[in-house]
Design a protein around this motif. Sequence first.
Motif, PDB file in Angstrom:
ATOM      1  N   ALA A   1       5.886  -2.492   0.996  1.00 57.42           N
ATOM      2  CA  ALA A   1       5.854  -3.916   1.329  1.00 57.42           C
ATOM      3  C   ALA A   1       4.949  -4.169   2.531  1.00 57.42           C
ATOM      4  O   ALA A   1       5.336  -4.774   3.521  1.00 57.42           O
ATOM      5  CB  ALA A   1       7.268  -4.409   1.611  1.00 57.42           C
ATOM      6  N   ASN A   2       3.718  -3.688   2.445  1.00 56.70           N
ATOM      7  CA  ASN A   2       2.729  -3.977   3.479  1.00 56.70           C
ATOM      8  C   ASN A   2       1.339  -3.857   2.846  1.00 56.70           C
ATOM      9  O   ASN A   2       1.223  -3.706   1.637  1.00 56.70           O
ATOM     10  CB  ASN A   2       2.880  -3.037   4.695  1.00 56.70           C
ATOM     11  CG  ASN A   2       2.808  -1.571   4.300  1.00 56.70           C
ATOM     12  OD1 ASN A   2       1.925  -1.172   3.554  1.00 56.70           O
ATOM     13  ND2 ASN A   2       3.728  -0.768   4.812  1.00 56.70           N
ATOM     14  N   ALA A   3       0.319  -3.922   3.658  1.00 59.96           N
ATOM     15  CA  ALA A   3      -1.043  -3.941   3.112  1.00 59.96           C
ATOM     16  C   ALA A   3      -1.675  -2.561   3.014  1.00 59.96           C
ATOM     17  O   ALA A   3      -2.862  -2.441   2.721  1.00 59.96           O
ATOM     18  CB  ALA A   3      -1.919  -4.847   3.983  1.00 59.96           C
ATOM     19  N   SER A   4      -0.922  -1.493   3.234  1.00 60.57           N
ATOM     20  CA  SER A   4      -1.529  -0.170   3.342  1.00 60.57           C
ATOM     21  C   SER A   4      -1.660   0.560   2.009  1.00 60.57           C
ATOM     22  O   SER A   4      -2.280   1.614   1.950  1.00 60.57           O
ATOM     23  CB  SER A   4      -0.706   0.698   4.305  1.00 60.57           C
ATOM     24  OG  SER A   4       0.597   0.913   3.760  1.00 60.57           O
ATOM     25  N   ASN A   5      -1.080   0.001   0.930  1.00 63.02           N
ATOM     26  CA  ASN A   5      -1.072   0.739  -0.330  1.00 63.02           C
ATOM     27  C   ASN A   5      -1.844   0.014  -1.429  1.00 63.02           C
ATOM     28  O   ASN A   5      -1.313  -0.342  -2.470  1.00 63.02           O
ATOM     29  CB  ASN A   5       0.370   0.992  -0.773  1.00 63.02           C
ATOM     30  CG  ASN A   5       1.035   2.055   0.084  1.00 63.02           C
ATOM     31  OD1 ASN A   5       0.682   3.231   0.033  1.00 63.02           O
ATOM     32  ND2 ASN A   5       1.979   1.629   0.899  1.00 63.02           N
ATOM     33  N   VAL A   6      -3.111  -0.196  -1.182  1.00 64.66           N
ATOM     34  CA  VAL A   6      -3.977  -0.805  -2.186  1.00 64.66           C
ATOM     35  C   VAL A   6      -4.074   0.093  -3.412  1.00 64.66           C
ATOM     36  O   VAL A   6      -4.154  -0.384  -4.548  1.00 64.66           O
ATOM     37  CB  VAL A   6      -5.389  -1.064  -1.594  1.00 64.66           C
ATOM     38  CG1 VAL A   6      -6.326  -1.608  -2.662  1.00 64.66           C
ATOM     39  CG2 VAL A   6      -5.305  -2.033  -0.424  1.00 64.66           C
ATOM     40  N   ALA A   7      -4.024   1.412  -3.211  1.00 65.77           N
ATOM     41  CA  ALA A   7      -4.214   2.370  -4.307  1.00 65.77           C
ATOM     42  C   ALA A   7      -2.994   2.493  -5.212  1.00 65.77           C
ATOM     43  O   ALA A   7      -3.077   3.133  -6.268  1.00 65.77           O
ATOM     44  CB  ALA A   7      -4.567   3.744  -3.747  1.00 65.77           C
ATOM     45  N   THR A   8      -1.855   1.906  -4.829  1.00 62.80           N
ATOM     46  CA  THR A   8      -0.675   1.949  -5.696  1.00 62.80           C
ATOM     47  C   THR A   8      -0.365   0.574  -6.278  1.00 62.80           C
ATOM     48  O   THR A   8       0.680   0.379  -6.901  1.00 62.80           O
ATOM     49  CB  THR A   8       0.554   2.460  -4.923  1.00 62.80           C
ATOM     50  OG1 THR A   8       0.787   1.628  -3.779  1.00 62.80           O
ATOM     51  CG2 THR A   8       0.361   3.903  -4.478  1.00 62.80           C
ATOM     52  N   GLN A   9      -1.273  -0.384  -6.091  1.00 61.96           N
ATOM     53  CA  GLN A   9      -1.063  -1.750  -6.545  1.00 61.96           C
ATOM     54  C   GLN A   9      -1.125  -1.854  -8.074  1.00 61.96           C
ATOM     55  O   GLN A   9      -2.120  -1.474  -8.700  1.00 61.96           O
ATOM     56  CB  GLN A   9      -2.126  -2.676  -5.942  1.00 61.96           C
ATOM     57  CG  GLN A   9      -2.026  -4.125  -6.398  1.00 61.96           C
ATOM     58  CD  GLN A   9      -0.762  -4.798  -5.907  1.00 61.96           C
ATOM     59  OE1 GLN A   9      -0.542  -4.905  -4.712  1.00 61.96           O
ATOM     60  NE2 GLN A   9       0.066  -5.260  -6.835  1.00 61.96           N
ATOM     61  N   PHE A  10      -0.061  -2.358  -8.670  1.00 58.21           N
ATOM     62  CA  PHE A  10      -0.039  -2.628 -10.107  1.00 58.21           C
ATOM     63  C   PHE A  10      -0.811  -3.909 -10.388  1.00 58.21           C
ATOM     64  O   PHE A  10      -0.633  -4.919  -9.708  1.00 58.21           O
ATOM     65  CB  PHE A  10       1.413  -2.779 -10.579  1.00 58.21           C
ATOM     66  CG  PHE A  10       1.565  -3.272 -11.994  1.00 58.21           C
ATOM     67  CD1 PHE A  10       1.153  -2.494 -13.066  1.00 58.21           C
ATOM     68  CD2 PHE A  10       2.128  -4.515 -12.251  1.00 58.21           C
ATOM     69  CE1 PHE A  10       1.285  -2.942 -14.379  1.00 58.21           C
ATOM     70  CE2 PHE A  10       2.285  -4.978 -13.545  1.00 58.21           C
ATOM     71  CZ  PHE A  10       1.859  -4.193 -14.614  1.00 58.21           C
ATOM     72  N   ASP A  11      -1.663  -3.867 -11.385  1.00 55.35           N
ATOM     73  CA  ASP A  11      -2.464  -5.028 -11.759  1.00 55.35           C
ATOM     74  C   ASP A  11      -1.957  -5.551 -13.096  1.00 55.35           C
ATOM     75  O   ASP A  11      -2.301  -5.001 -14.156  1.00 55.35           O
ATOM     76  CB  ASP A  11      -3.944  -4.634 -11.863  1.00 55.35           C
ATOM     77  CG  ASP A  11      -4.826  -5.810 -12.259  1.00 55.35           C
ATOM     78  OD1 ASP A  11      -4.368  -6.964 -12.140  1.00 55.35           O
ATOM     79  OD2 ASP A  11      -5.979  -5.568 -12.692  1.00 55.35           O
ATOM     80  N   GLY A  12      -1.111  -6.573 -13.047  1.00 53.77           N
ATOM     81  CA  GLY A  12      -0.578  -7.086 -14.302  1.00 53.77           C
ATOM     82  C   GLY A  12       0.611  -7.995 -14.101  1.00 53.77           C
ATOM     83  O   GLY A  12       0.834  -8.552 -13.019  1.00 53.77           O
ATOM     84  N   HIS A  13       1.423  -8.121 -15.156  1.00 53.78           N
ATOM     85  CA  HIS A  13       2.511  -9.090 -15.209  1.00 53.78           C
ATOM     86  C   HIS A  13       3.851  -8.405 -15.493  1.00 53.78           C
ATOM     87  O   HIS A  13       3.901  -7.386 -16.198  1.00 53.78           O
ATOM     88  CB  HIS A  13       2.251 -10.121 -16.312  1.00 53.78           C
ATOM     89  CG  HIS A  13       0.892 -10.754 -16.252  1.00 53.78           C
ATOM     90  ND1 HIS A  13       0.695 -12.059 -15.838  1.00 53.78           N
ATOM     91  CD2 HIS A  13      -0.338 -10.262 -16.542  1.00 53.78           C
ATOM     92  CE1 HIS A  13      -0.602 -12.343 -15.887  1.00 53.78           C
ATOM     93  NE2 HIS A  13      -1.248 -11.272 -16.310  1.00 53.78           N
TER      94      HIS A  13
END
Length: 286
Positions: free
Chosen positions: A222-234
């Motif tokens: 719950a912060n901005a440090s994990n761009v690489a684990t971001q799910f892209d979808g719904h």
Amino acid sequence: TPQIIMNTQSIKKLSCLSLLALTAGVCAHAATLTHRYDFDGDAADSVGTLNGTLSADNSPTNTIEAPSFLNSGGVPSGADTSFASNSIEFGMTIGTKTSFVSFGSGVETDIYDGKAGSVAYWFKADQLLNARDIVSNVGGAGQLRTLMRNDGTLSLSGAGQGNVEFTFTNSVTAGTWHHLVVAWDDPSGLLTIALDGQIQTDSFTAGALTDPTRLIVGNFSANASNVATQFDGHIYDLQIYDGVLTNAEISTLAGNAGTAIPEPGTYALIRGCLALGSVMLRRRRS
């Protein structure tokens, strides 16, 4: 004739006891829906009190963004939208901003350690990216993270055993709605994962699960440090159950978007069985 009467009474008694036993069995073995989310502009719990917190824009840093909500074309085809007519979208600015729903921790999320439970939901990945958290219990070796891979496979991370990869006959494809169930029985050390009704199981050391430091949807942190684990979808119609869903229940959910277990008809059946059993017992006593 006395013997006939006795046999008739015995049959009635046996029928009553069998009916009540069947009804009790249905009640005892059914998974109980404890939390459900329609994502109607927020992450409010429609069944319990485990409300989620949406990520929020953190201007001027601009590294976190709020999720979006979609209704037109944003739910699985043919879904029953009487409960949920929206989906929640994550990863709108994939690669530079993060988005998520965080459920924090505390007594409402004490659903893993020493317990059995299930999480069920529909998801649609806009693109297949590697090691992206969909719905995850985060908290050390005893966590239970659900990761999507860029080859369409899924991984469960944690349970004291690292990553376990699951390959299904029909794997995840981008731009397609899929139904997913992840269930755990910590006392027996058994995991269940089902993609579109395709069920696989795995074992782990009993008692290895721990309750989350954070229960999170759409990312790992719950912060901005994990761009690489971001799910892209719904995500659509997130459901959490106390108890492990049966194979039949998993099949029902996978084949009927927008429904939950048990359906209202099941409640009516249970109430009807109890009422009938009560009537039969009163007649027997009279």
